[in-house]
Design an enzyme around this catalytic site. Sequence first.
Site, PDB file in Angstrom:
ATOM      1  CD  GLU A 253       2.260   2.261  12.660  1.00 55.06           C
ATOM      2  OE1 GLU A 253       2.583   2.633  11.467  1.00 55.06           O
ATOM      3  OE2 GLU A 253       1.316   3.027  13.432  1.00 55.06           O
TER       4      GLU A 253
ATOM      5  CG  HIS B 124      -1.257   3.351  11.238  1.00 58.19           C
ATOM      6  ND1 HIS B 124      -0.942   4.057  12.236  1.00 58.19           N
ATOM      7  CD2 HIS B 124      -2.669   3.535  11.034  1.00 58.19           C
ATOM      8  CE1 HIS B 124      -1.857   4.970  12.655  1.00 58.19           C
ATOM      9  NE2 HIS B 124      -3.135   4.726  11.867  1.00 58.19           N
TER      10      HIS B 124
ATOM     11  CB  CYS C 295      -2.070   7.974  10.979  1.00 55.96           C
ATOM     12  SG  CYS C 295      -4.051   7.848  10.969  1.00 55.96           S
TER      13      CYS C 295
END
Lengths: 253, 193
Positions: B177, B175, B77
């Site tokens: 994650e 993202h 990001c």
Amino acid sequence: MLTKRIIPCLDIKNGRTVKGVNFVDLRDAGDPVELAEIYANEGADELVFLDITATEQKRKTLVDLVMHVAEKVNIPFTVGGGISSVEDVEILLNSGADKVSINSSAVKNPKLINELAAKFGSQCIVVAIDAKQIDGEWMVHLVGGKVPTAIKLFDWAKEVEQRGAGEILFTSMDHDGTKNGFANKALATLSKLVNIPIIASGGAGNMQHFVDTFIDGKADAALAASVFHFKEIEIVDLKNELKRNGISVRIPF
Amino acid sequence: MKIVIINYGAGNIQSIKFAIQRLGFEAVLSNNAEEIKAADKVIFPGVGEASSAMKMLKSTGLDKVIPTLKQPVLGICLGMQLMCNYCEEGNTQGLRIFDVDVVKFDNSLKVPQIGWNQIENLKSEVFKGINEKEYMYLVHSFYVPLNNEAIATTEYGIKYASALQKNNFYGTQFHPEKSSIAGEQILKNFLEL
């Protein structure tokens, strides 16, 4: 293409889910982490945890919960409920929350939005607005819709955007709990008025209501609680129904 | 394997640490230059505003260290954006790893872009096992235009670069994650490079 989001909302009290949930496959019906994992696996796009704990232990139990959710869940989640300071937000974000939602504290102290956006970035600041119509005018309410203010919904929405909110979570108190559909007219007006995403909340009863709020209400995301908790709507079925109606959704599996 | 997540005060660090744990690895958080240099894999996170994040990075001296790293580095990001030449946000000079400037989305779109969007034109081993048009979670107001270092593209009003690679440096606008199983697979691919 950016997809429309489906967001189950979990009400939390003392670290446990409060609204009765009807999941036969849950080992512990009050465990928010387990419920969150199930929703994530079923294709929910995000989750919202709304903390309604009123005790002094509030912060600690909420931070513990956020940590546990972040540990287990691989989709984004927002935490709201009684957040009123930069410190509150900092500890929640540091514990693994992706976004926070503020409501009454923003109305009482609008500068809080500016401070939070400057410190953490607009992308993690959701401003929740509860409103209902009084004499045909949408007015902002506090304390879950119990306390009216003199603030007009559309003025406030514009203001929170200018102050740096990244998203607006709009709950129509006229529709919440009715299961008669979302407040699509007000939502469409909001969506035209501001240039940040709008999350529709209040009124979900069946799948068509979601179709309507994305098409007629121009919502970017739709939030609901009981229809998901009581399995009246399965997220997988909902996504497929939205897709059949030409709405762009993420169908992961 | 030693995995370091750069901890300079701007990032969703817990989420990345937990995602790595779910994959069966352990990561340490660090702002220590020697520890970062000695790692096998480095993750450079970032959320928030570009100029204040860069200020925090500079105060640790890590702005000088990151471009010299030789092991695989993954910027996520804002981390990826700071690895570019320049960010329009806060008029911020970047680390000049990726030879491209970061610009703001057009105002005819809702900004920030928040939600799940598709990645395509996948061109890197970090996308091993990932289907074209897979969905990833994104939250951003500024973007990297298409360029030679793009290894994935996404469309939001225009088509832009949603992942970059140059030598040992990788960047994702999305993202991983927070992008469900597919995102975790991308993280795993990076950790197994």
